[in-house]
Design a protein around this motif. Structure first.
Motif, PDB file in Angstrom:
ATOM      1  N   SER A  20       0.858  -1.102  -0.068  1.00 37.56           N
ATOM      2  CA  SER A  20       0.132   0.040   0.108  1.00 37.56           C
ATOM      3  C   SER A  20       1.031   1.187  -0.032  1.00 37.56           C
ATOM      4  O   SER A  20       2.009   1.302   0.744  1.00 37.56           O
ATOM      5  CB  SER A  20      -0.933   0.005   1.213  1.00 37.56           C
ATOM      6  N   THR A  22       0.369   5.213   0.647  1.00 38.40           N
ATOM      7  CA  THR A  22      -0.639   6.492   1.128  1.00 38.40           C
ATOM      8  C   THR A  22      -0.062   7.619   1.001  1.00 38.40           C
ATOM      9  O   THR A  22       1.075   7.889   1.431  1.00 38.40           O
ATOM     10  CB  THR A  22      -1.151   5.854   2.768  1.00 38.40           C
ATOM     11  N   SER A  24      -0.209  11.637   1.489  1.00 32.53           N
ATOM     12  CA  SER A  24      -0.974  12.525   2.684  1.00 32.53           C
ATOM     13  C   SER A  24      -1.389  13.697   2.213  1.00 32.53           C
ATOM     14  O   SER A  24      -2.213  14.604   2.950  1.00 32.53           O
ATOM     15  CB  SER A  24      -0.016  13.214   3.846  1.00 32.53           C
ATOM     16  N   LYS A  75      -9.484   7.066  -0.213  1.00 34.70           N
ATOM     17  CA  LYS A  75      -8.403   6.698   1.021  1.00 34.70           C
ATOM     18  C   LYS A  75      -7.208   7.314   0.730  1.00 34.70           C
ATOM     19  O   LYS A  75      -6.006   7.125   1.576  1.00 34.70           O
ATOM     20  CB  LYS A  75      -8.328   5.293   1.185  1.00 34.70           C
ATOM     21  N   ASN A  76      -6.901   7.984  -0.578  1.00 31.96           N
ATOM     22  CA  ASN A  76      -5.681   8.382  -1.176  1.00 31.96           C
ATOM     23  C   ASN A  76      -4.610   7.225  -1.154  1.00 31.96           C
ATOM     24  O   ASN A  76      -3.415   7.352  -0.662  1.00 31.96           O
ATOM     25  CB  ASN A  76      -5.352   9.581  -0.426  1.00 31.96           C
ATOM     26  N   THR A  77      -4.984   6.210  -1.337  1.00 30.07           N
ATOM     27  CA  THR A  77      -4.088   4.974  -1.285  1.00 30.07           C
ATOM     28  C   THR A  77      -4.070   4.440  -2.707  1.00 30.07           C
ATOM     29  O   THR A  77      -5.266   3.847  -3.334  1.00 30.07           O
ATOM     30  CB  THR A  77      -4.504   3.960  -0.039  1.00 30.07           C
TER      31      THR A  77
END
Length: 129
Positions: A20, A22, A24, A75-77
């Motif tokens: 994953s 992510t 920010s 989820k900005n993932t």
């Protein structure tokens, strides 16, 4: 912009692992996230990338059919699903953000590392019996 990877570890040959990445926060709405890997004594190379705007994906020949990159914008993932892992997939995997990416990028232009401005710290993936 801060990118944080997770999900690395030790897996047996033939096994699977999901990484994953992510994000920010980012100043641009049009960008790509790429996954790169660096094995000991070798150069860093791109393995997969995704254009966030329309989900277009790009893969290195060495991982086509085995790795899948996807994103969850809420989820900005970004995920990298890795299947049928081989010992030669052992490397430090890092994600990076390319703010210059657009819909005109050709597959052979997707992994130009100088265009990736922000990098995560990386996560170790070891494929071994």
């Amino acid at each position: 912009v801060r990118l944080v990877e997770s999900g690395g570890g030790l897996v047996q040959p033939g096994g699977s692992l999901t990484l994953s990445c992510t994000d920010s926060g980012h100043a641009v709405d049009s960008y790509a996230i790429g996954w790169f890997r660096q094995a000991p004594g070798k150069e860093r190379v791109g393995v997969a990338a995704i254009y966030i705007v329309d989900g277009t994906t790009y893969y290195a020949d060495s991982v086509k059919g085995r790795f899948t990159i996807s994103r969850d914008n809420a989820k900005n993932t970004v995920y990298l699903q890795m299947n049928s892992l081989k010992p030669e997939d052992t490397a430090v995997y890092a994600c990076a953000l390319n703010p210059y990416f657009d819909e005109s990028v050709e597959p052979d232009e997707a992994f130009i590392q100088d265009e990736y401005d922000h990098w995560g710290q990386g996560t170790q993936v070891t494929v071994s019996a």
